[in-house]
Write an enzyme that holds these catalytic residues in place. Structure first.
Site, PDB file in Angstrom:
ATOM      1  N   SER A 166      -5.845  -4.223   1.163  1.00 59.82           N
ATOM      2  CA  SER A 166      -6.381  -5.591   1.142  1.00 59.82           C
ATOM      3  C   SER A 166      -5.266  -6.507   1.607  1.00 59.82           C
ATOM      4  CB  SER A 166      -6.778  -5.980  -0.289  1.00 59.82           C
ATOM      5  OG  SER A 166      -7.694  -5.083  -0.873  1.00 59.82           O
ATOM      6  N   GLU A 167      -4.926  -6.437   2.874  1.00 61.91           N
ATOM      7  CA  GLU A 167      -3.748  -7.164   3.340  1.00 61.91           C
ATOM      8  C   GLU A 167      -3.824  -8.656   3.030  1.00 61.91           C
ATOM      9  OE1 GLU A 167      -5.160  -4.763   5.184  1.00 61.91           O
ATOM     10  OE2 GLU A 167      -3.539  -3.300   5.368  1.00 61.91           O
TER      11      GLU A 167
ATOM     12  N   ALA B 194       3.367  -3.695  11.338  1.00 60.79           N
ATOM     13  CA  ALA B 194       3.128  -5.083  11.755  1.00 60.79           C
ATOM     14  C   ALA B 194       1.742  -5.255  12.355  1.00 60.79           C
ATOM     15  CB  ALA B 194       4.191  -5.538  12.756  1.00 60.79           C
TER      16      ALA B 194
ATOM     17  N   HIS C 139      -1.053   0.563  16.000  1.00 59.17           N
ATOM     18  CA  HIS C 139       0.038   0.878  15.071  1.00 59.17           C
ATOM     19  C   HIS C 139       1.415   0.653  15.704  1.00 59.17           C
ATOM     20  CE1 HIS C 139      -2.912   2.877  12.469  1.00 59.17           C
ATOM     21  NE2 HIS C 139      -1.981   3.140  11.598  1.00 59.17           N
TER      22      HIS C 139
ATOM     23  N   GLU D 202       0.839  -1.195   0.000  1.00 62.38           N
ATOM     24  CA  GLU D 202       0.000   0.000   0.000  1.00 62.38           C
ATOM     25  C   GLU D 202       0.880   1.254   0.000  1.00 62.38           C
ATOM     26  OE1 GLU D 202      -2.459  -0.761   3.453  1.00 62.38           O
ATOM     27  OE2 GLU D 202      -2.927  -2.741   2.656  1.00 62.38           O
TER      28      GLU D 202
HETATM   29  C1  LIG Z   1      -5.431  -2.560   7.996  1.00 62.24           C
HETATM   30  C2  LIG Z   1      -4.773  -1.268   7.719  1.00 62.24           C
HETATM   31  N1  LIG Z   1      -4.052  -1.129   6.587  1.00 62.24           N
HETATM   32  C3  LIG Z   1      -3.432   0.032   6.322  1.00 62.24           C
HETATM   33  C4  LIG Z   1      -3.511   1.087   7.187  1.00 62.24           C
HETATM   34  C5  LIG Z   1      -2.783   2.410   6.905  1.00 62.24           C
HETATM   35  N2  LIG Z   1      -3.745   3.417   6.529  1.00 62.24           N
HETATM   36  C6  LIG Z   1      -4.279   4.278   7.425  1.00 62.24           C
HETATM   37  S1  LIG Z   1      -5.438   5.275   6.758  1.00 62.24           S
HETATM   38  C7  LIG Z   1      -5.220   4.571   5.235  1.00 62.24           C
HETATM   39  C8  LIG Z   1      -6.022   5.050   4.079  1.00 62.24           C
HETATM   40  C9  LIG Z   1      -7.467   4.857   4.325  1.00 62.24           C
HETATM   41  O1  LIG Z   1      -8.174   5.338   3.233  1.00 62.24           O
HETATM   42  P1  LIG Z   1      -9.733   5.476   3.299  1.00 62.24           P
HETATM   43  O2  LIG Z   1     -10.332   4.236   3.846  1.00 62.24           O
HETATM   44  O3  LIG Z   1     -10.184   5.907   1.961  1.00 62.24           O
HETATM   45  O4  LIG Z   1      -9.975   6.619   4.390  1.00 62.24           O
HETATM   46  P2  LIG Z   1      -9.561   8.152   4.299  1.00 62.24           P
HETATM   47  O5  LIG Z   1      -8.228   8.280   4.976  1.00 62.24           O
HETATM   48  O6  LIG Z   1      -9.526   8.559   2.880  1.00 62.24           O
HETATM   49  O7  LIG Z   1     -10.610   8.861   5.069  1.00 62.24           O
HETATM   50  C10 LIG Z   1      -4.255   3.580   5.268  1.00 62.24           C
HETATM   51  C11 LIG Z   1      -3.812   2.795   4.117  1.00 62.24           C
HETATM   52  C12 LIG Z   1      -4.259   0.903   8.364  1.00 62.24           C
HETATM   53  N3  LIG Z   1      -4.366   1.857   9.288  1.00 62.24           N
HETATM   54  N4  LIG Z   1      -4.891  -0.270   8.592  1.00 62.24           N
END
Ligand SMILES: Cc1ncc(C[n+]2csc(CCOP(=O)(O)OP(=O)(O)O)c2C)c(N)n1
Ligand SMILES: Cc1ncc(C[n+]2csc(CCOP(=O)(O)OP(=O)(O)O)c2C)c(N)n1
Ligand SMILES: [Mg+2]
Ligand SMILES: [Mg+2]
Lengths: 345, 319, 345, 319
Positions: free
Chosen positions: A78-79, A103, A148, A37
């Protein structure tokens, strides 16, 4: 630059060492691809390839430009799906390097790690070969709170079929990541967030370090401080404080938790006869417990004191700074534990 | 079309959230707020349209971008701010921070820093309401990025076969961190995925408050009368960086500018004005009220007591 | 039946003890619901409620008939979704008992267990209450191979916020399951498949056993054999063999791995001064390592021999019967390990 | 319509699988086959239609019910049977058994005992093929039960955005163990879920070999020419218990009987006969061939050497 590079070292950050190691491996082997990601990040928006993010911490920055979109792929969030895909891709001829960000997100793809990556070679009677590196940022200190900040060291180490790597220095980051990408097994590569900006000397020739050999970061004769990953930096600071009081502590970076260099550890502790283990994970069924159990057995009767363990607290990782500080292993806790271990007869 | 009164009330509420978030951004810049924060700027219509039509006992699950949901659901400002600073007087006694802010007394079952983490929890909350027959419903907010998490698929299926009183609200701001939805998501309207679960799905322009309000109304009433789940995709462009401090180097300048041009608060303001409402007084009234509240909340938070390290293990288990 | 039932015992199978414990809890508290894949099974097909499966092993058989479809729910095959739903339902007022079938499927919902169930109370500063029992069948011996035979004892035990329960006898199954359902925390309840058909005496009054107290299944003075769940049956057999040779082994069922009755264990081992730990999990970062580390520290200098550990092999679980037998802890391995521990001076 | 030759050839192949599985059921009854087995009876058209149109280098991922996929993909009988008995001469040297049977030399990347476990692996295999540009494609077989696993949703999305050469084949036999699809699955045609990922989805009657063959042909050729993924829902009624030995007490008798009445082998037989083919000779020829093969495979397996316990740790790591 063209002769006798093998001894040459260059100062770089832990993060740069990782970036260089990946680029080096990608240049050497077209089967190496990276994905995760935001690891390219924003690619395709605006001026092509510009401003790409290179992952949350920037470890993969610049790879897209050099290796192109087929080998440097952003993924959806999509882990499970992406991890399964890298396991499948590894079985089908690629050598993927997957970035899972933190992790703490690995539980989302624990089936793919535990039931697929770790077991498929065994279940297939040696048919499957899974050259896969799963990189993750681990650890606390960023006030990133419970979801986190996990390290999960023990969870991965428990699983037969995985290798587990925990670099502590830029040189280790380089040598161990190159070795991990070269390895034909699934390797979980755990990068503590507090390390990315640290700097150190790294061999210019991108030499692989062998997986399964600990590193002595500081020699010492009075006791051994065996550390998991970033904890080694705390261990060194602790040793420096102890040195002022005339105590000569040996500091070890374990480098790999699976395989574990138990012989190396036994050799060290046989000399010092006192051991403190430092690990940023809650204490139950931890790496420190694992090592303490093995060393207690192997050196039964030869230790001068009970093995000391410095772990995180037995809680999720708290947000509030003073709580997180109290949660984490610290230099002070290590110094204190060393003194306890040294004061025992 | 919704009534002027509703629109006006919702405007006040959206403005409150906007002012809260803008303040958070400014205060974060001072460097003493721990961790990182994600603000709800530009998305206000969604939380307000949904939460203003919920009962206090109804339950919501939120995301890493949860301040707006909390405020709209009636959470008080002072303990929210204290939580952002990790103080003992915070909603979670400093254990959670921005990404895990929760107020069970207001039905906020928590922000969740695992993308997609809250979706299934809301389905479970709806299961509890259905089983206990207590009339509550549940709403889950999540992003376009989260829509690619498998748990959404599983949760929609469960909610559908059990006809649970739950509303799925996908906040599609076009981005997940640096990854555009147009790249990561295999369908232009995420709402179309709902058909695969026999769930009514609707894509709404979330910069149009009225449309958002009506979509929420229909979904909530379906849930309330036992007709089962609804999926709302609320579309709006992300106006700000992913987190406070994100320079968005990865993002096209024009796209960013356009995003700011379709701001729901500006649009609602125009709509109210065109309906003859004296928006200037509403704005200054709202500002005056909340600025005072914010001043004292930030002051109090900064001076607040830290949690005692003796109580580090206090909330691990309930006894 | 109406008077002085408290001392009365009745012989029943482990499986029946579980079934009765759930039914008892459901009768007492309308908030208790059960759900999982096939736990009713086929409900709604043909004659209503007839022929329902009651889960893979039959533990939930008959509950549908007594408690109806609202409280006994079959689920789709969606481990993540259903686990998240039970966590949410628990926070919203129910007391769900979730059946995940095999522990090997738990990695599919590890996020929900590790990041949600285990952490939400802490992260919310005590607001969330999650009275949830997650039942899973664990262990080998059925020739079910790598993806149906994990125990995962150490993985769950590592996670602060969970309680981890491992009954060894029908009485423990009953008392511990009732206690788990009464508990306001997420409890992982691990049932070894080899136990379902075993029988034993169970109190008729459905008394809860306290979580965090070990059980001495066989008193003994020469050494302590501390066992995780079903391993206790092997431990008892081993003790009987040792008894023939004049060795008097104490056999302990740990009952709960979190909380762990370390005080109880120290008390026992202080007497015998020799300890063997038996656990059906691979050895690294295991429960046996955890206990060995703690006891080595707490009883440093008081043990007469290194602590012996009998674990599974460091492999995924093999299918082939001789390999699986070699993989698993066994009576012979325990006897041998005990002798090693006894022969050390 | 498919050619008589193809239909005849496929009939032979389906019959081979049927005879293999019937034999497995009988032999399992003797009690010396370790573990448990799930047979492919009634589903034969799916594996045959798909695999007969694949190249040897193409890759498939399979399920707990994987014998049919293996046979159709060209795996040899003797090492398959040896694996069922856990012998060293088995395909996986006895490490895997029925639920993990694999033959990488034939492109069978393994049966998978985690429901849904193989889906993402096939997407990854397709990613490798696409990246290496070697012309291979991948197919994943999975059940109706597996269709409710989130990883399917994630995998379809990935395959779609990357246009991967993969075919999703959902074997909908109406049941997942004792749970009917009509209860657990929120949509009557699972294939409709594909639209949520911009993937062509088609529901096929898998008791009609010709229809199944054509659906497979189209999907495979789409993948082969780089047009991306296809989703096939192959519908047929489960004729047998979930596992060998399952008495299906939970199942309605009429439904069971009807299931057996629409058997693909019986139907294909009639179709061939109506097209003038001498089916009786085909059947006896096929039987003669395979029965001999099975006799010797079962004999050899039963007498085969066990894996050496000295080699317990042999295949954990590759070195
Ligand atoms: C399971 C998981 N994967 C990755 C992340 C890292 N991460 C935090 S916010 C984010 C983007 C989320 O996007 P979206 O669902 O569109 O929400 P937005 O931030 O746009 O409101 C990611 C990849 C996470 N917190 N949890
Ligand atoms: C992750 C996971 N959950 C549950 C199971 C138990 N299980 C094995 S097969 C099966 C039913 C699968 O149904 P379906 O996918 O329709 O395949 P079928 O057996 O009908 O061919 C279940 C629930 C499992 N093996 N893996
Ligand atoms: Mg978004
Ligand atoms: Mg099925």
């Amino acid at each position: 630059m063209s002769t006798a590079v093998s001894d040459q070292m260059v100062e770089k950050s832990f993060l740069q060492a990782l970036n260089d190691a990946i680029a080096f491996s990608m240049r050497n082997d077209f089967r190496v691809i990276v994905l995760g990601e935001d690891i390219a990040g924003g690619a395709g928006q605006g001026t092509p390839l510009e401003g790409s993010m290179g992952g949350t911490f920037g470890v993969t920055k610049g790879l897209l430009e050099e290796f192109g979109k087929d080998r440097v792929r952003d993924t959806p969030i999509s882990e499970a799906g992406i991890t399964a895909a890298t396991v499948g891709a590894a079985m089908a001829g690629l050598r993927p390097v997957l970035d899972l960000m933190w992790a703490s997100f690995a539980p989302n793809c624990f089936d793919q790690i535990l039931n697929q990556a770790a077991k498929l070679r065994f279940m297939s009677g040696g048919q499957a070969k899974i050259p896969l590196v799963i990189r993750m940022a681990v650890g606390g200190g960023l006030r990133a709170a419970a979801q986190h900040s996990d390290t999960l060291y023990p969870l991965f180490t428990h699983l037969p079929g995985l290798k587990v790597v925990v670099p502590a220095t830029p040189a280790e980051a380089s040598g161990l990541l190159i070795a991990s990408i070269n390895d034909d097994n699934p390797v979980v590569f755990l990068e503590h967030m507090a390390l990315y900006r640290t700097t150190g000397l790294v061999p210019v020739n991108h030499e692989a370090m062998s997986l399964g050999k600990l590193g002595v970061l500081r020699p010492g004769t009075d006791l051994t401080i065996a550390c998991v990953g970033q904890a080694a930096l705390l261990g060194i600071e602790a040793a420096e404080i102890l040195a002022i009081e005339g105590i000569d502590a040996e500091v070890i970076s374990l480098r790999t938790l699976q395989p574990l260099d138990l012989d190396g550890l036994v050799a060290c502790v046989s000399e010092t006869q006192r051991l403190v283990i430092v690990e940023e994970s809650p204490p139950r069924c931890s790496v420190s417990a694992d090592i303490a159990a093995s060393i207690s057995e192997l050196l039964f009767g030869h230790l001068l004191a009970p093995i000391g363990r410095v772990n995180s607290a037995a809680t999720p990782v708290p947000f509030s700074p003073p709580l997180e500080d109290a949660y984490l292993p610290s230099v002070a806790k290590i110094v204190n534990k060393c003194k306890v271990v040294l004061s025992a007869v | 079309m919704i009534s002027i009164k509703t629109l006006e009330q919702s405007f006040r509420e959206m403005l409150r959230i906007r002012l809260f978030e803008e303040r958070v951004r400014r205060e974060f810049g001072k460097g003493d707020m721990p961790g990182f924060v994600h603000v709800y700027v530009g998305a206000e219509a969604i939380a307000v349209a949904v939460c203003s039509q919920l009962e206090k006992t109804d339950m919501i699950t939120s995301t890493h971008r949860g301040h707006g949901h909390c405020l709209a659901k009636g959470v008080e400002i002072a303990p929210m701010v204290a939580e952002l600073y990790g103080r003992e007087s915070g909603l979670c006694h400093g254990r959670g921070g921005s990404m895990h802010i929760a107020d069970f007394s207001k039905g906020v079952l928590g922000a969740n820093a695992i993308v997609g983490g809250g979706i299934g929890l809301a389905v479970g909350a709806a299961l509890a309401a259905q089983t206990l027959k207590d009339g509550r419903i549940a709403v889950t907010f999540f992003g376009d990025g989260a829509s690619n998490q498998g748990v959404l698929h599983e949760s929609m299926n469960l909610a559908s076969i059990w006809k649970l009183p739950v509303v799925f609200v996908c906040e599609n701001n076009g981005w997940a961190e640096s990854t555009p939805a147009s790249y990561s998501t295999s369908v232009s309207d995420i709402a179309t995925r709902a058909a695969g679960y026999s769930i009514p799905g609707v894509a709404v322009d979330a910069t149009d408050y009225g449309a958002m309000h009506i979509a929420a109304e229909q979904a909530i009433s379906r849930a309330r009368v036992g007709d089962g789940p609804t999926f709302i995709e609320a579309k709006f462009p992300r106006q700000v960086g992913h987190y406070v401090g994100d320079g968005e180097a990865y993002r096209n300048r024009d796209e960013r500018k356009n995003a700011r041009d379709s701001d729901v608060i500006a649009k609602t303001r125009l709509a109210l004005e065109s309906r003859g409402v004296d928006v200037i007084s509403i704005v200054s009234e709202t500002e005056n009220l909340i600025i005072k509240e914010l001043d004292s909340a930030f002051d109090a938070a900064r001076q607040g007591k830290w949690p005692s390290t003796d109580e580090l293990e206090k909330y691990v288990y309930s006894s």
